[in-house]
Design an enzyme around this catalytic site. Structure first.
Site, PDB file in Angstrom:
ATOM      1  N   HIS A  68       0.797  -1.157   0.032  1.00 59.89           N
ATOM      2  CA  HIS A  68      -0.062  -0.296   0.017  1.00 59.89           C
ATOM      3  C   HIS A  68       1.032   1.258   0.203  1.00 59.89           C
ATOM      4  O   HIS A  68       0.631   2.274  -0.795  1.00 59.89           O
ATOM      5  CB  HIS A  68      -0.993   0.097   1.056  1.00 59.89           C
ATOM      6  CG  HIS A  68      -1.935   1.175   1.346  1.00 59.89           C
ATOM      7  ND1 HIS A  68      -3.082   1.173   0.954  1.00 59.89           N
ATOM      8  CD2 HIS A  68      -1.375   2.532   1.675  1.00 59.89           C
ATOM      9  CE1 HIS A  68      -3.810   2.200   1.189  1.00 59.89           C
ATOM     10  NE2 HIS A  68      -2.751   3.225   1.693  1.00 59.89           N
ATOM     11  N   GLU A  69       1.735   1.496   0.898  1.00 57.47           N
ATOM     12  CA  GLU A  69       2.591   2.518   0.867  1.00 57.47           C
ATOM     13  C   GLU A  69       3.544   2.560  -0.044  1.00 57.47           C
ATOM     14  O   GLU A  69       4.106   3.705  -0.552  1.00 57.47           O
ATOM     15  CB  GLU A  69       3.545   2.615   2.336  1.00 57.47           C
ATOM     16  CG  GLU A  69       2.671   2.488   3.660  1.00 57.47           C
ATOM     17  CD  GLU A  69       1.571   3.549   3.548  1.00 57.47           C
ATOM     18  OE1 GLU A  69       1.725   4.792   3.042  1.00 57.47           O
ATOM     19  OE2 GLU A  69       0.393   3.368   4.088  1.00 57.47           O
TER      20      GLU A  69
ATOM     21  N   HIS B 112       1.895   4.424  -2.819  1.00 60.07           N
ATOM     22  CA  HIS B 112       2.058   5.778  -2.704  1.00 60.07           C
ATOM     23  C   HIS B 112       3.402   6.526  -3.238  1.00 60.07           C
ATOM     24  O   HIS B 112       3.449   7.263  -3.726  1.00 60.07           O
ATOM     25  CB  HIS B 112       1.890   6.358  -1.349  1.00 60.07           C
ATOM     26  CG  HIS B 112       0.445   6.045  -0.901  1.00 60.07           C
ATOM     27  ND1 HIS B 112      -0.705   6.998  -1.484  1.00 60.07           N
ATOM     28  CD2 HIS B 112      -0.176   5.768   0.380  1.00 60.07           C
ATOM     29  CE1 HIS B 112      -1.778   6.814  -0.781  1.00 60.07           C
ATOM     30  NE2 HIS B 112      -1.682   6.060   0.217  1.00 60.07           N
TER      31      HIS B 112
ATOM     32  N   HIS C 102       3.562   6.755  -6.880  1.00 60.16           N
ATOM     33  CA  HIS C 102       3.078   7.942  -7.356  1.00 60.16           C
ATOM     34  C   HIS C 102       3.914   9.047  -7.213  1.00 60.16           C
ATOM     35  O   HIS C 102       3.797   9.889  -8.073  1.00 60.16           O
ATOM     36  CB  HIS C 102       1.714   8.218  -6.508  1.00 60.16           C
ATOM     37  CG  HIS C 102       0.651   9.165  -7.188  1.00 60.16           C
ATOM     38  ND1 HIS C 102      -0.611   9.180  -6.358  1.00 60.16           N
ATOM     39  CD2 HIS C 102       0.710   9.592  -8.421  1.00 60.16           C
ATOM     40  CE1 HIS C 102      -1.129   9.912  -7.066  1.00 60.16           C
ATOM     41  NE2 HIS C 102      -0.722  10.049  -8.319  1.00 60.16           N
TER      42      HIS C 102
END
Length: 691
Positions: free
Chosen positions: A481-482, A485, A488
């Site tokens: 999940h992290e 990010h 991104h």
């Protein structure tokens, strides 16, 4: 720009503040954590504010006709941004009492400074002129201009002088008490521990949990086992400990943080935070704070948020009730018909039911998820999808020995950015997991592309004296999940810093992160790194099948739990009148329709709900469910084309990850997907039938 120096009496050597000099002398100009002192931050922040004030004065005193180049383009030197970024990031992951005190001192000054800019009428008049007269801007420039103009309007630039003063006072207070809210949560979390010396009380706990607790006790100079409220300790205890009374004690300790009275009680802060946000929103012409926030979200308005919540409630509540009934039947079967399921029983019996149904337990998988191997798997996934590679750099300074720094290279071997990874819990580190940036991507006026330095911070299981860090499947999912990010941020390729990477609408920012979670149950991905830490044997195919089969285990309950948080968030921030109710009582009423287990009256989520009180998700917690619809729809295309399909991944990179906030999220998504998202892919993934 003035260089300030400190004089050390013992050596009489002059020292230049590295933040002010801007000459770090580090690989890729990374932050010189090893050279910056606490005093450096204060000096640099104060000097940075002076520099920005001079830059604003230069803009508004410019006799030339206002234009995009002389009014909108940011100044080249961004000392304040550099200094505050590093300081406040470290405040979350490597703080101290002295740093906390400095933050309390600087926070109101920074808020006042930001308000001086946002409420500067002469500056706004120039921006307004550019908005009305500038022609020939490209799409990226126009979006920046529109966002800045809208930000000044929504920020209070059109208010009367009296209202501007009032707004400034409220914002300063809000920033100060929001900071205090988070500090109180960390101190209360660290204040509790469960010390056990009788081995019989540890029945049911797996070896990994016992080893970690023994190490925690040893580090404190204590005998026996020490359990804390940090997730790698708290989660396994609630899941495995046979001693129900001790489970209750741990649960109550965790869920009564900051609501027991005393200096760290957050109940009054919750009331004031909620009211300040409402008052600010109403001063700016909105009925509620939620209305103000949602104008800059994909959801657009509260009606659409409530519609999503209700749509998911209708689809998932029947499933959740069925799941809970099955859990209660198992508990009564094992403990007697008069047994009443309580919140501290959910994880314990949930694990037993999962074992009964799928013959699967998190501890069965843990030996196959050695952190070093998981890193190779996660980084390797990015290599397979996008061609990028990660190279550990020991010469890049880090802020703590736990932290690793990686140089990231693009598919063609060119430098892409730096990734910091901070994996394990510490007493001076906030709980949870997050991604942030120490330097953001942008292209300066000379055409140089400044590449980003991003960081992922987690609280994963620590290594013990005789075992490496072995993760649960849930922790692997958190890592993914992290990391989503982080991608991104790393892939950002925009001109303006304000539009880079994760600078997008809040209900869009979770798409890249939640998209990556989809890989955690994919056999083809697990086969690349899931090897037993002692034997190097691959994760057995039968175990992978059980993981896949159990993918939707308790999905109804977990969805409703998330929706309860959404309801609580909206209840606080969609009110028009002052909030005067008792916080725990209000909370119980706000999420009552989504509560499946009894909530003990002494407990309270609001007082430790950092996401919505001091973490940027106020009137926005629904974003996780909103983005879940997007990520399921996006990943369905990969399932169709192949989960490692390079062409599909490159389109995801080009149309979403690289573009940041240069266009509206729905336009970006449609360019990638070729259609608008629907809830169907999410329901299909979870095996939910529409009622």
């Amino acid at each position: 720009m003035t260089n300030h120096t400190y004089i050390y009496i013992m050596t009489e050597a002059k020292r230049v503040n590295p933040l002010i000099s801007g000459e770090y002398g580090t690989p890729h100009d990374t932050a010189p954590f090893d050279k910056i002192t606490l005093a450096d931050y204060e000096e640099a922040i104060l000097e940075g504010m002076k520099q920005e004030e001079r830059a604003i004065d230069d803009i508004i005193s410019n006799p030339e006709e206002p234009s995009f180049s002389n009014t909108i383009l940011p100044p080249t030197d961004q000392l304040l941004n550099r200094a505050t970024t590093i300081f406040f990031n470290l405040l979350s992951c490597c703080t101290s009492d002295e740093a906390d005190q400095l933050a309390q001192k600087l926070s109101p000054l920074l808020t006042e400074h930001a308000n001086k800019i946002m409420l500067n009428r002469k500056l706004f008049e120039r921006i307004k002129y550019v908005k009305e007269h500038e022609k020939g801007l490209n799409a990226e420039e126009q979006k920046l201009l529109d966002d800045i103009f809208d930000g000044f309007q929504r920020g209070g630039a059109c208010l009367s002088d009296e209202d501007k003063e009032k707004l400034t006072r409220m914002r300063i207070e809000l920033d100060t008490i929001s900071l205090q809210f988070g500090q109180n949560c960390l101190k209360e979390t660290n204040a509790y521990s469960l010390h056990i010396t009788d081995q019989q009380e540890l029945a049911g706990l797996p070896e990994t949990a016992l080893d970690a607790a023994a190490l925690a006790a040893k580090e404190k100079g204590m005998e026996g086992w020490l359990f804390t409220l940090h997730q790698p300790s708290y989660g396994p205890f609630l899941t495995y400990a046979d001693n129900r009374e001790l489970r209750r004690q741990m649960y109550m300790a965790k869920n009564t943080i900051c609501c027991k009275g005393g200096e760290h009680d957050n109940r009054q802060l919750v009331t004031r935070i909620v009211n300040l946000r409402r008052e600010i929103a109403q001063l700016l012409g909105n009925e509620t704070y939620a209305e103000s926030v949602l104008k800059r979200r994909m959801a657009e308005n509260t009606a659409n948020v409530y519609a999503l919540i209700q749509q998911l409630m209708d689809a998932y509540m029947p499933v959740a009730r069925k799941e809970l009934t099955e859990l209660e039947h198992l508990a009564k079967k094992l403990c007697g018909e008069d047994f009443q399921l309580e919140p501290w029983d959910y994880s314990y019996f949930g694990r037993k039911l999962k074992m009964e149904r799928y013959n699967l337990d998190a501890e069965m998988l843990r030996p196959y998820f050695k952190l070093e191997n998981v890193k190779k798997g996660v980084f390797g996934l990015a290599t397979r999808l996008y061609g990028i590679t990660f190279h550990l750099r020991k010469d890049i300074p880090v802020y703590h020995p736990d932290v690793e720094a990686y140089e990231v290279l693009d598919e063609d071997g060119t430098y892409l950015g730096v990734l910091y990874a901070d994996f394990h819990p510490r007493e001076n580190k906030q709980s949870g997991a997050w991604m942030t940036s120490y330097a953001e991507q942008y292209i300066d006026q000379d055409g140089k592309d400044h590449r980003p330095h991003v960081s992922i911070t987690m609280n994963l299981t620590k290594p013990t004296e005789d075992k490496p860090s072995l993760l649960t499947l849930g922790e692997v999912e958190t890592f993914l999940h992290e990391f989503g990010h982080a991608l991104h941020g790393l892939f950002s390729r925009v001109r303006f810093m304000a539009q880079n990477g994760t600078n997008v609408y809040r209900d869009f920012v979770e798409l890249p992160s939640q998209f990556m979670e989809n890989y955690v149950t994919q056999k083809e991905f697990l086969d690349t790194f899931a090897f037993h830490y002692e034997t190097d044997a691959p994760l057995p195919e039968e175990l992978i099948k059980r993981v896949k089969d159990s993918n939707n285990y308790m999905c109804g309950y977990l969805c409703i739990r998330q929706l309860s948080f959404c309801m609580l968030d909206m209840a606080y921030y969609d009110m028009k009148e002052p909030f005067t109710e008792d916080v725990p009582a209000f909370e119980a009423k706000a999420w009552e329709k989504a509560q499946l287990l009894p909530q003990p009256p002494q407990t309270c989520m609001s007082v430790q709900f950092g996401h919505i009180m001091n973490g940027g998700y106020s009137a926005g917690y629904y974003s996780y469910k909103w983005a879940e619809v997007l990520d399921a729809d996006a990943f369905s295309l990969f399932l169709q084309n192949g989960i490692f399909d390079h062409d599909t991944a490159l389109r995801f990179r080009r149309e979403i990850l690289e573009r940041g906030g240069t266009d509206t999220p729905m336009k970006l998504y449609e360019r990638f997907r070729g259609q608008k998202p629907s809830i169907d892919a999410l329901l299909e993934r979870n095996g939910i039938n529409r009622q």
